[in-house]
Write an enzyme that holds these catalytic residues in place. Structure first.
Site, PDB file in Angstrom:
ATOM      1  N   ARG A 180       0.827  -1.200   0.000  1.00 14.50           N
ATOM      2  CA  ARG A 180       0.000   0.000   0.000  1.00 14.50           C
ATOM      3  C   ARG A 180       0.867   1.258   0.000  1.00 14.50           C
ATOM      4  O   ARG A 180       2.028   1.230   0.389  1.00 14.50           O
ATOM      5  CB  ARG A 180      -0.924   0.021   1.228  1.00 14.50           C
ATOM      6  CG  ARG A 180      -2.058  -0.997   1.167  1.00 14.50           C
ATOM      7  CD  ARG A 180      -2.980  -0.873   2.370  1.00 14.50           C
ATOM      8  NE  ARG A 180      -2.284  -1.063   3.636  1.00 14.50           N
ATOM      9  CZ  ARG A 180      -1.956  -0.081   4.468  1.00 14.50           C
ATOM     10  NH1 ARG A 180      -2.266   1.174   4.178  1.00 14.50           N
ATOM     11  NH2 ARG A 180      -1.336  -0.340   5.599  1.00 14.50           N
ATOM     12  N   LYS A 325      -8.353  -2.439   1.460  1.00 13.41           N
ATOM     13  CA  LYS A 325      -8.221  -1.546   2.603  1.00 13.41           C
ATOM     14  C   LYS A 325      -8.965  -0.228   2.387  1.00 13.41           C
ATOM     15  O   LYS A 325      -9.404   0.406   3.352  1.00 13.41           O
ATOM     16  CB  LYS A 325      -6.742  -1.280   2.909  1.00 13.41           C
ATOM     17  CG  LYS A 325      -6.009  -2.517   3.450  1.00 13.41           C
ATOM     18  CD  LYS A 325      -6.668  -3.087   4.711  1.00 13.41           C
ATOM     19  CE  LYS A 325      -5.838  -4.176   5.348  1.00 13.41           C
ATOM     20  NZ  LYS A 325      -6.503  -4.811   6.502  1.00 13.41           N
ATOM     21  N   HIS A 344     -10.653  -3.929  13.199  1.00 19.20           N
ATOM     22  CA  HIS A 344      -9.533  -4.579  12.519  1.00 19.20           C
ATOM     23  C   HIS A 344      -9.079  -5.732  13.410  1.00 19.20           C
ATOM     24  O   HIS A 344      -8.184  -5.580  14.227  1.00 19.20           O
ATOM     25  CB  HIS A 344      -8.396  -3.571  12.299  1.00 19.20           C
ATOM     26  CG  HIS A 344      -7.296  -4.096  11.445  1.00 19.20           C
ATOM     27  ND1 HIS A 344      -5.988  -3.683  11.570  1.00 19.20           N
ATOM     28  CD2 HIS A 344      -7.291  -5.017  10.449  1.00 19.20           C
ATOM     29  CE1 HIS A 344      -5.243  -4.324  10.692  1.00 19.20           C
ATOM     30  NE2 HIS A 344      -6.008  -5.132  10.000  1.00 19.20           N
ATOM     31  N   SER A 362       1.117  -6.630  13.229  1.00 20.90           N
ATOM     32  CA  SER A 362       1.942  -7.651  12.584  1.00 20.90           C
ATOM     33  C   SER A 362       2.956  -8.233  13.564  1.00 20.90           C
ATOM     34  O   SER A 362       3.614  -7.505  14.303  1.00 20.90           O
ATOM     35  CB  SER A 362       2.680  -7.024  11.391  1.00 20.90           C
ATOM     36  OG  SER A 362       3.450  -7.984  10.729  1.00 20.90           O
ATOM     37  N   LYS A 366      -1.693 -12.811  15.770  1.00 21.62           N
ATOM     38  CA  LYS A 366      -3.154 -12.707  15.613  1.00 21.62           C
ATOM     39  C   LYS A 366      -3.706 -13.828  14.728  1.00 21.62           C
ATOM     40  O   LYS A 366      -4.671 -14.499  15.096  1.00 21.62           O
ATOM     41  CB  LYS A 366      -3.515 -11.336  15.010  1.00 21.62           C
ATOM     42  CG  LYS A 366      -5.011 -11.116  14.838  1.00 21.62           C
ATOM     43  CD  LYS A 366      -5.322  -9.760  14.237  1.00 21.62           C
ATOM     44  CE  LYS A 366      -4.999  -9.713  12.765  1.00 21.62           C
ATOM     45  NZ  LYS A 366      -5.546  -8.525  12.092  1.00 21.62           N
ATOM     46  N   THR A 367      -3.067 -14.043  13.578  1.00 24.50           N
ATOM     47  CA  THR A 367      -3.541 -15.086  12.656  1.00 24.50           C
ATOM     48  C   THR A 367      -3.379 -16.470  13.271  1.00 24.50           C
ATOM     49  O   THR A 367      -4.290 -17.302  13.235  1.00 24.50           O
ATOM     50  CB  THR A 367      -2.771 -15.007  11.322  1.00 24.50           C
ATOM     51  OG1 THR A 367      -2.929 -13.696  10.775  1.00 24.50           O
ATOM     52  CG2 THR A 367      -3.288 -16.028  10.325  1.00 24.50           C
ATOM     53  N   ASP A 381      -9.674 -10.788   9.573  1.00 26.77           N
ATOM     54  CA  ASP A 381      -9.111  -9.430   9.487  1.00 26.77           C
ATOM     55  C   ASP A 381     -10.082  -8.278   9.745  1.00 26.77           C
ATOM     56  O   ASP A 381      -9.724  -7.319  10.399  1.00 26.77           O
ATOM     57  CB  ASP A 381      -8.472  -9.260   8.106  1.00 26.77           C
ATOM     58  CG  ASP A 381      -7.515  -8.080   8.041  1.00 26.77           C
ATOM     59  OD1 ASP A 381      -6.745  -7.877   9.001  1.00 26.77           O
ATOM     60  OD2 ASP A 381      -7.531  -7.354   7.027  1.00 26.77           O
TER      61      ASP A 381
END
Length: 662
Positions: A180, A325, A344, A362, A366-367, A381
């Site tokens: 991004r 996003k 989020h 990051s 979390k994942t 997400d």
């Protein structure tokens, strides 16, 4: 057929009494049965007169799967021809430029298929305000809601750098931009947004005026209209039917169309027939640069949001994540207006219906922690929390692929199959096997796939009100406890802070951690002031009895370089205890400075690591590091101190008091 001279078919064969052949072997003689033939594979010839006609017989025409309904729906009580005409008029209106009010003449189908007769829509209701140009003499072909198989064909045929990998996924390139461009994102500041949005220091919202937006919009639309074909996706955001948003994505690349097919919610044929006018439209002209002389532009890339017009324009970047996003930012604006909290976060649900939200930047896990084979995945997400419960905003997952392995992430590994988009990966030119450790193009390699590719995904992606709100931090300073139970005010404080710590580069021997703060664990995407989201979070947690937790997945026994990272099995045991409710029943003690409540024991976790002070041999170093981190928290929060929540300052003061005291 038997080898003894008698067959079981319609013919009889004999090897005897018929003389010999030239080579001395018995001559074979066939005696045909009456009214019988042997292995009849004959069939009448095809009716096609040309190869093109033969090809046309190969494909069966798609047709609406439902009858035309009564008086409900946007295209109801009309013929199929009229419905298609209205659909194309809607797309034509979306592509209207500021000087051609009715939009281009659009037809359905691929311009490469010359044998197909295009369906023409004449919609010239206004006189153009400029002299007619050559663009008025051409048709724009619309490739509307193509299937993954059709988009594969388009990408491989027309887009350089698109290949099918050994697992069946489509590998493609996003061009010069492989991530991004937050500094190139702009939001129109007008009467609508002046007082509503968060502007100024710390805000992700960089302003532009409407005129500059319209210049960029015109540039994007003119570029798209100049093409022989554009891809149009009509899809949904938010699995909660009561709060679903209709989005239209107009793009120039099959890759972008397939990406959004995976990431948004895919309409059923019935829903597509009644889709009507979209609530929000993206114009992705990423191959074409913006004009750098346009006011507010600082590069040839610009990602622009106009909330009043409900439009987004992309110029100068082909990175597909900008669309995902960008829509998330839109939801961060639209949902709070309905008293719905946009989050989020990851989200999963136990077999008894207990829902947990996972927030984390990051590297916090979390994942990993929200993916649990004993629980259903609602989403990885983006979510909404409404009066109906939680719902996933998206219809897919956008997973990081760098160093991906089947052993570490089996679900993601197995989801990379036909239909999945692989961005910027490197693969063997012969076997087409992907090397996930290769960073030659970028470290930000990604896979976009439909959420149903995950075996334990809950479809539809909705659940009841959350029972637990888990804030994850990878504390490389090593002073936060492995788990803390938070009060409501503390949950708001740490939610607004959005803390984690990154490990600095070690090429010069530097091992000092770097604190990172991202408001609401997603500062790049929020539109309102962080305290507004925090206030809605607190209100919903209080109303539905949810508990806040702070879980440190980082270091213990010292900072990075001297201590050790908390073992993942211990963190999993902590998360299990949160899910089961057993951690609520534990005995708690309070830490100094941060005032965190920590349990004295958790099943399967060594008790001595639950209080970080116990794990440090140098107590003075622990206190010094603790005060240092507390100071970083305090400095970060200064940007939010002067913002009032509600009619008075009481809630603001309560949140401030929930921070570190020293």
């Amino acid at each position: 057929m038997a080898s003894n001279g008698t067959g079981s078919g319609n013919a009889e064969f004999s090897f005897t009494g018929v003389g010999t052949a030239r080579n001395g072997l018995a001559r074979i003689q066939t005696q045909k049965k009456q009214n019988g033939i042997c292995h009849d594979d004959s069939a009448s010839p095809v009716k096609a007169q040309t190869i093109d006609e033969l090809h046309s017989l190969q494909k069966k025409k798609s047709a609406p799967t439902t009858p035309i309904k009564g008086t409900q729906g946007a295209f109801a009580t009309i013929s199929e021809d009229e419905r298609q005409k209205q659909q194309l008029k809607s797309i034509s209106a979306s592509l209207a430029s500021l000087t051609r009010e009715t939009g281009p003449k659009v037809v359905k189908g691929d311009p490469a298929r010359k044998s197909e007769t295009p369906r023409v829509v004449h919609s010239h209701q206004h006189t153009p305000t400029i002299v007619v140009s050559d663009s008025a003499l051409k048709f724009t072909h619309v490739l509307y809601n193509l299937s993954p198989a059709e988009l594969y064909e388009q990408a491989i045929k027309y887009e350089h750098g698109s290949f099918i990998t050994s697992s069946g996924a489509l590998a493609t390139l996003s061009g010069a931009k492989t991530g991004r461009s937050p500094r190139d994102k702009r939001v129109v500041r007008d009467e609508t947004t002046e007082d509503e949005l968060w502007w100024g220091k710390g805000s992700p919202n960089i302003e532009m005026d409407e005129h500059s937006f319209l210049v960029n919009r015109e540039r994007a639309v003119d570029y798209l209209n100049s093409l022989d074909k554009v891809y149009v996706n009509d899809q949904f955001l938010n699995w909660d039917p009561a709060n679903q948003i209709k989005v239209r994505i107009v793009s120039a690349r099959a890759y972008h169309s397939l990406f959004m097919h995976n990431m948004c919610i895919r309409p059923t044929p019935e829903e597509l027939e009644d889709f009507g006018t979209p609530d929000f439209t993206i114009y992705n002209a990423g191959q074409f640069p913006c004009n750098r002389y346009t006011h507010y532009m600082t590069s040839s890339t610009s990602v622009d949001l106009n909330l009043a017009r409900r439009e987004m324009v992309i110029l100068g970047t082909q990175y597909a994540g900008e669309m995902k996003k960008g829509l998330f930012s839109v939801m961060h604006y639209l949902m709070p207006k309905r008293q719905i909290l946009s989050l989020h976060s990851g989200c999963n649900m136990g077999k008894d219906g207990d829902v947990a939200l996972f927030f984390g930047l990051s590297g916090t896990g979390k994942t990993t922690l929200s993916t649990d084979h004993n629980r259903y995945l609602i989403g990885d997400d983006e979510h909404c929390w409404s009066e109906n419960g939680v719902s996933n905003i998206e219809g897919g997952c956008y997973a990081k692929c760098i160093d991906l392995s089947k052993e570490k992430e089996p679900d993601i590994w197995n989801a990379i199959k036909f239909g999945t988009v692989l961005e910027n990966v490197v693969f063997d030119e012969h076997s087409r096997e992907v090397d996930y450790s290769d960073k030659s193009v970028t470290e930000n390699t990604r896979a976009a796939y439909p959420i149903e590719y995950i075996p334990n995904a809950k479809i539809p992606c909705v659940g009841p009100h959350p029972k637990n709100v888990i804030l994850l931090a990878c504390d490389a300073f090593g002073v936060l406890p492995p788990v803390s139970k938070l009060s409501l005010a503390q949950t708001m404080y740490h939610f607004i802070s959005g803390y984690t710590a990154l490990v600095a580069g070690t090429e010069d021997g530097i091992k000092e951690p770097q604190a990172t703060f991202s408001a609401c664990f997603g500062a790049a995407f929020i539109m309102l002031h962080p305290t507004k989201y925090a206030a809605v979070l607190a209100e919903k947690m209080e109303k539905h009895g949810a508990t806040g937790w702070l879980v440190n997945t980082g270091w213990s026994g010292g900072s990075y370089g001297s201590g050790n990272r908390i073992r993942l099995p211990y963190t999993r045991k902590i998360i299990d205890a949160i899910h089961s409710g057993s951690l609520l029943k534990a005995n708690y003690t309070k830490t100094e400075v941060f005032g965190l409540e920590i349990p004295t024991e958790v099943e399967g976790v060594p008790s001595e690591i639950l209080n970080p002070m116990n794990t440090w041999t140098d107590k003075k170093a622990y206190n010094d590091t603790l005060l240092k981190l507390a100071g970083l928290f305090k400095k970060n929060f200064e940007g939010f101190v002067n913002y009032k929540i509600g009619k008075d300052n009481s809630l603001t003061e309560e949140i401030l008091a929930a921070g570190p005291i020293f």
